[in-house]
Write a protein that holds these residues in place. Structure first.
Motif, PDB file in Angstrom:
ATOM      1  N   ASN A  49       0.816  -1.194   0.000  1.00  0.00           N
ATOM      2  CA  ASN A  49       0.000   0.000   0.000  1.00  0.00           C
ATOM      3  C   ASN A  49       0.863   1.262   0.000  1.00  0.00           C
ATOM      4  O   ASN A  49       2.099   1.184   0.006  1.00  0.00           O
ATOM      5  N   PHE A  50       0.193   2.388   0.058  1.00  0.00           N
ATOM      6  CA  PHE A  50       0.776   3.700  -0.193  1.00  0.00           C
ATOM      7  C   PHE A  50       0.479   4.579   1.021  1.00  0.00           C
ATOM      8  O   PHE A  50      -0.684   4.771   1.369  1.00  0.00           O
ATOM      9  N   LYS A  98       0.485   6.320  -7.413  1.00  0.00           N
ATOM     10  CA  LYS A  98      -0.075   5.275  -6.560  1.00  0.00           C
ATOM     11  C   LYS A  98      -0.415   4.038  -7.393  1.00  0.00           C
ATOM     12  O   LYS A  98      -0.115   2.902  -6.986  1.00  0.00           O
ATOM     13  N   ALA A 117      -4.116   8.385  -0.063  1.00  0.00           N
ATOM     14  CA  ALA A 117      -3.256   7.422   0.622  1.00  0.00           C
ATOM     15  C   ALA A 117      -4.067   6.379   1.377  1.00  0.00           C
ATOM     16  O   ALA A 117      -5.189   6.627   1.817  1.00  0.00           O
TER      17      ALA A 117
END
Length: 479
Positions: free
Chosen positions: A29-30, A157, A188
């Protein structure tokens, strides 16, 4: 009903943060780490990558704001190396290759495209599992407007998601809102904020907040943190007392002075909090030494946290009353922490107490003085709430906790702190001075005991080199 599958996580490299996140960062993930300059973003990023190296992962640090030598200096300040971490040092101007010769001033579109391509080439070449991007400020300056910045971030992303990379993006931004309404937190998977504030006196106070983490029941709110040489960022999660698994039968904890124990109905109970209140010279610290000595002689472990008295002063005072505690301290049965004012945050103090109790099976904890502890903190009202959680945790661990609380003046009419702490105590032991025929007499009274019977009589306390004694109080003769 099918059991919910646990989401795989990776370590953030900061043990306390992993605890707040219930294990770590959700994989692939980011994430955005925000904070003022000097808040610890780069240090946190290096710890994240070092955890990846320790797990055998490929790691890359893409830097648009710091040079490789600056990163090495930060790592070296903690005794670390960058071994196993690929540093890609880029610059928005250096990425312009042949096109740079065409014009002295390049358009923002060209600079943005060339910077993006350079970053993507580095990622495709090294195929990292973890990535740090430092920082969003440079991309924000290149794009120039909010919609373009958001599109760039969304595209990046998606690029990282296709490659299964766990990415941490650093952003020089404090809590309290986005830059010009960018709302980048919505892009995010998680947002972590590092906060620092300079109080009127003393060291900088540092805190961390997980403001967003999708799919994780994290411990929200602020948690104290520090940056330590050799350790990096250390986080102290707020204590959240869990529900007791079983109700243990309280044990009577005796002082070794029979008359004093009788005042408490046979002794104090484990799993309770006692406030020992009195003005200077009434024997508050002597009471704590008395209970500590009795517990140590029974073979139990005792923890003492000093905020006013020096360690040597404590030993000498106890020895003057016939209580030799030095050997217990040398043997590790008596654990003593001697703190300087303004040295420790409530979060760190709570974690130290928690660890001492769990590691040593401690039965008695003394905070001497609670007044000194609160007076060393900038926000005492909030500190009382923090310590209330700690005290509840200690009570559920079946520990007797004694808080020494000072009063103002010779007559001691007011407690020496401007916040109410009386609700913290299950038991209140009041020590006072009275004058009679040119001499001061020490009085002792149990004014409160939530559990079980207690003596309400006022008795006289004698403190001498031969020890401590409690006798019936002889009132002043009538005139």
């Amino acid at each position: 009903m099918a059991e919910r599958k646990k989401q795989p996580v990776v370590s953030s490299g900061i043990a306390g943060l992993d605890e707040i996140l219930r294990g770590g960062l959700p994989a692939s993930n980011f994430y955005i780490v925000q904070g003022d300059p000097g808040a610890g973003k780069t240090t946190a990023a290096l710890q994240f990558l070092r955890a990846g190296v320790a797990a055998g992962e490929r790691c890359i640090y893409v830097s648009l704001s710091q040079t490789a030598s600056e990163l090495q200096a930060i790592a070296s300040s903690h005794g670390w190396t960058l071994e196993g971490i690929r540093v890609e040092e880029l610059s928005a101007s250096d990425t312009l290759s042949g096109a740079a010769d065409q014009s002295i001033f390049q358009t923002s579109d060209l600079r943005l495209d060339e910077t993006r391509k350079a970053i993507e080439r580095a990622i495709d070449e090294h195929k990292p599992h973890r990535l740090v991007y430092d920082s969003l400020l440079e991309i924000r300056l290149i794009t120039g407007d909010t919609p373009r910045f958001r599109r760039e971030l969304i595209g990046f992303k998606a690029f990282l998601a296709r490659r299964g990379i766990v990415a941490v993006l650093l952003d020089t931004q404090t809590s309290g809102g986005d830059h010009n309404g960018e709302e980048i937190e919505g892009i995010a998977h998680g947002v972590i904020r590092l906060d620092k504030s300079l109080e009127d006196y003393g060291a900088i106070r540092r805190r961390i907040e997980v403001s967003k983490m999708r799919g994780v029941p994290f411990a929200d709110g602020y948690h104290d943190m520090a940056i330590r040489e050799g350790e990096g960022i250390v986080v102290f999660p707020r204590i959240v007392p869990g529900s007791p698994t079983e109700v243990a039968k309280p044990q009577l904890i005796k002082s070794g002075v029979e008359a004093l124990d009788e005042m408490f109905g046979g002794g104090q109970e484990s799993g309770t909090i006692t406030l020992v209140i009195g003005q200077s010279g009434t024997g508050k610290s002597t009471m704590s030494s008395l209970y500590a000595t009795a517990a140590l002689q029974r073979g139990e472990s005792v923890a003492l946290f000093l905020f006013e008295e020096r360690l040597e002063t404590f030993f000498r005072r106890s020895e003057g009353l016939g209580m030799d505690l030095r050997q217990f301290y040398k043997d590790g049965q008596l654990i003593i922490y001697d703190f300087s004012p303004n040295e420790i945050s409530p979060g760190e103090f709570g974690q130290i107490v928690q660890q001492v109790v769990s590691r040593n099976n401690t039965r008695v904890v003394v905070i001497d003085s609670f007044t000194g502890y609160l007076n060393s903190l900038p926000h005492r009202e909030k500190a009382v709430l923090d310590i209330q959680s700690l005290l509840k945790h200690l009570a559920r661990a079946d520990v007797l906790t004694m808080l020494i609380v000072a009063q103002h003046g010779l007559l001691g009419q007011n407690v020496g702190i401007d916040v109410d702490v009386s609700f913290l105590g299950d038991t209140v032991l009041l020590l006072r001075m009275a004058e009679h025929e040119g001499k001061l007499r020490r009085n002792i009274t149990v004014v409160k005991k939530r559990h079980g019977p207690h003596d309400l009589d006022v008795r006289e306390l004698f403190i001498a080199s031969s020890g401590v004694s409690v006798v019936a109080y002889n009132p002043l003769p009538e005139t």
